[in-house]
Structure formats: structure tokens, C-alpha cells
Design a protein around this motif. Sequence first.
Motif, short mmCIF file in Angstrom:
data_model
loop_
_atom_site.label_atom_id
_atom_site.label_comp_id
_atom_site.label_asym_id
_atom_site.label_seq_id
_atom_site.Cartn_x
_atom_site.Cartn_y
_atom_site.Cartn_z
N LEU A 159 -16.42 -100.21 20.28
CA LEU A 159 -15.94 -98.83 20.23
C LEU A 159 -16.52 -98.10 19.01
N GLU B 32 -12.31 -93.66 26.15
CA GLU B 32 -11.23 -93.80 25.19
C GLU B 32 -11.17 -92.58 24.27
N CYS C 246 -18.71 -94.66 19.07
CA CYS C 246 -18.36 -93.47 18.28
C CYS C 246 -19.59 -92.88 17.60
N ASP D 59 -13.14 -103.54 19.44
CA ASP D 59 -13.12 -102.61 18.32
C ASP D 59 -14.52 -102.35 17.78
N ASP E 93 -14.93 -97.35 30.96
CA ASP E 93 -13.56 -97.17 30.49
C ASP E 93 -13.50 -97.02 28.97
N LEU E 94 -14.36 -97.78 28.27
CA LEU E 94 -14.38 -97.68 26.81
C LEU E 94 -14.94 -96.34 26.35
N ALA F 250 -10.45 -92.41 21.22
CA ALA F 250 -11.02 -92.69 19.89
C ALA F 250 -12.52 -92.46 19.84
N SER G 278 -21.89 -95.11 29.62
CA SER G 278 -20.81 -95.15 30.62
C SER G 278 -21.29 -95.61 31.98
#
Length: 368
Positions: A17, A45, A21, A14, A41-42, A47, A33
Motif C-alpha cells: 500500500l 483503498e 501511495c 502495508d 482492491d488495494l 489510504a 489496478s
Amino acid sequence: METQGPHISDLPVDALLEVFCRLPAADLTLGASGVCRAWRDLAMEPAAWQARRVQVAPRKHRPLAAAERRVLRRAPALRALAVSLRRAQDLPEPLSALLPCCGHLRELQLSLPCLYADMARDVAAHWPRLQQLRVEACSVQEGGLERLGQLDHLRRLQVATLQPAQGVWGPLRRAARDGLPALRALHVDARCDAANIDEAVGVLLELADRVTHLRIGSLVPADAALLGAIGRCSRLQNLHIEDCSQLTDEGLLQLAGLRLHSLSLCFARQVSTAALLHLLRVSDLSLLKHLDLRGCPALTDRVVLSLASRLSTPPKLVADDCPNVSGQALQSLNRTSPPVNAAHAIAALCTVAAVATLPVPNRPLQVA
């Protein structure tokens, strides 16, 4: 033996992530990436992309740069996109073919020389769940605005164009009559003359039971007929008219039945003080939080004091370029505002201090 400190990969998912963001779109796709499979993969996402706004500017000989295509290809959950075109020839293919992966788009901004009918049809067909649309175009092709009526989920529409009046208000009226059931906010800045004022009034009458936020640009004259149609918008909460130079007392009093949260009547130079006092006296001002009367000679100390005496919590008043109101009257209006709760003030300061420690938010992908 020297011990190694914590690594960024040791962060919880979390927290990592949240860092992703706040990265710019290019850094997320071209940098993060490519570190490892877990980060890739994250970075994919939803979000990491839902609160992101990406800006692209296709050109004729370079529809999209490699970095831009990679960003859009890695953005399946992108919600906001801005497309800027210098010339009509800069878009050699439909928007949906150029941007095939943005199926979850909710906000779209188009800055272009002309809104063509096939472009509007492409937008309505490919992004049917679009909620916000902003169109800035020098002209609008016949049939362009009517196609936008197919956007059943559109809640906010902004149209700014220099197109002659007959090419804007009639099509916009037909779009409002045949579609746009979810529209709540409308911002129109388009030419409107005496011959087309009936079409502008018709647009407002078609949306009278839907629109809650209305902004009328400086190219639209605010006369009695237009204000009469606005007065019939029973759900209207926020009204902003940029040019009220033609507004008369008769038109002003058409707003008496509205319960507004925000009212802006800029440069209402023909309105009398008596009409303004009457409007404040007969209107329900219990919900009013913002009042903008800049450039209004009818705004006097008497009006300000009447406003302060009527309401326990007066609205924020903007009185720039108002020669007949004194600073003392404005101070008396501010003194009637309720005192700030100490606990709320401390909480606000703590929030500001916490926000100040956050990293710089992501910037949109800027294109030369």
C-alpha cells in the motif's frame, strides 16, 4: 533446479500500500489496478488516495479524458483536487456532475475566467466539508463569494482576482458575517481603492475573533485604517502584507498589541526608524520566529542590534533591498541564536539520509 527470487506480491499489505501511495494517479488506476483482483482492491483503498492531489482541465469538446474519468471514478477518498479552465464554455455541466465521486474532498483549487454564482453554490452544496479553497478568477459574478459563506468547515480561503473592488470586498464581508465560522486563514489579493477600503476593513473586523493567518496581496494598500482593523485580530499569529508602500508610522504602531509568530511588511518605504524601534520596544516578541522587512529603508543597524539585545532567540530576519543595514549587524543577529544540539543534528542527518532512499513521490495528473 534454479530457485526463483522473491516477488513483489510477497510484500506485506502495508508495504504494498505504501508503494501504491507513491504511484502517479494514472499509473495506479490504469496499471496497478489491472494486474489482479487483490491489487485492484488495494488500489481502491482510501489510504491510497487521501494524500493525493489530482489536477484536471476540462475542455468544451472534451470535458474529461477517459484516463481522467477513470482516475476520478477510482478515487472515492480523494482529498485534493485542482480544476483549471481556460474559458467559461469549457465547463458544460456543473462541477458536481462532472466530478460526482469526490464526496470526501477537503481541498479544492479553481483556476477559471469567472467564478459564477451557480458554480459557487454547487461547490457549497456538493462538498460541504471542504476545508481549503483557492479561487483564482479574472472576475467574480454577483453572488459568487456570498455562496462560499455556506462552507461551515472551511478553514483556509484564498481569493485572487482582478475584479473591480466593489465586486469583491462587499460580498466577502457578507460571507464572513453570515458564515465561515471555522475560517482561520485568509489570503486576499484583489483590487481595493479608497472608496472601498471600508469594506476591506469590515472583512477583517468580521473575522477578528477567528483568523490566525492573514495574507494581504499587492493590490490592497496598507493604510492606517486597514492596519487598525488588523490590530484588532486578537488571535492573529502570522501576518504578511506584500505591498506596504503606503504604510505610515501611524499604521505601523497599530500592530503593537499583537503576539505574532511571523511578520512580513514588504517595501515599507515611508516608515521611520523611530516608529520601527518603538514597535519592537512595546510589542511582545517572545513568539516571533520570522521577520521580513525587505525593501524597508527604516531598517538600520540600530534596529537590528536592538532586536538582538532584546531576545535570547532572535527571529529569522529577511533584509533584502535594505540599504541602511550592514552585513556585520546581520551577522551579530545570527550569532545570538542558540547553538545547535549535536544529537538533534545527527538525528536530522539520519532523517535526510532515510528520506533520500525513498522513491520519488507521486505526481499530480497533468493535463495538456
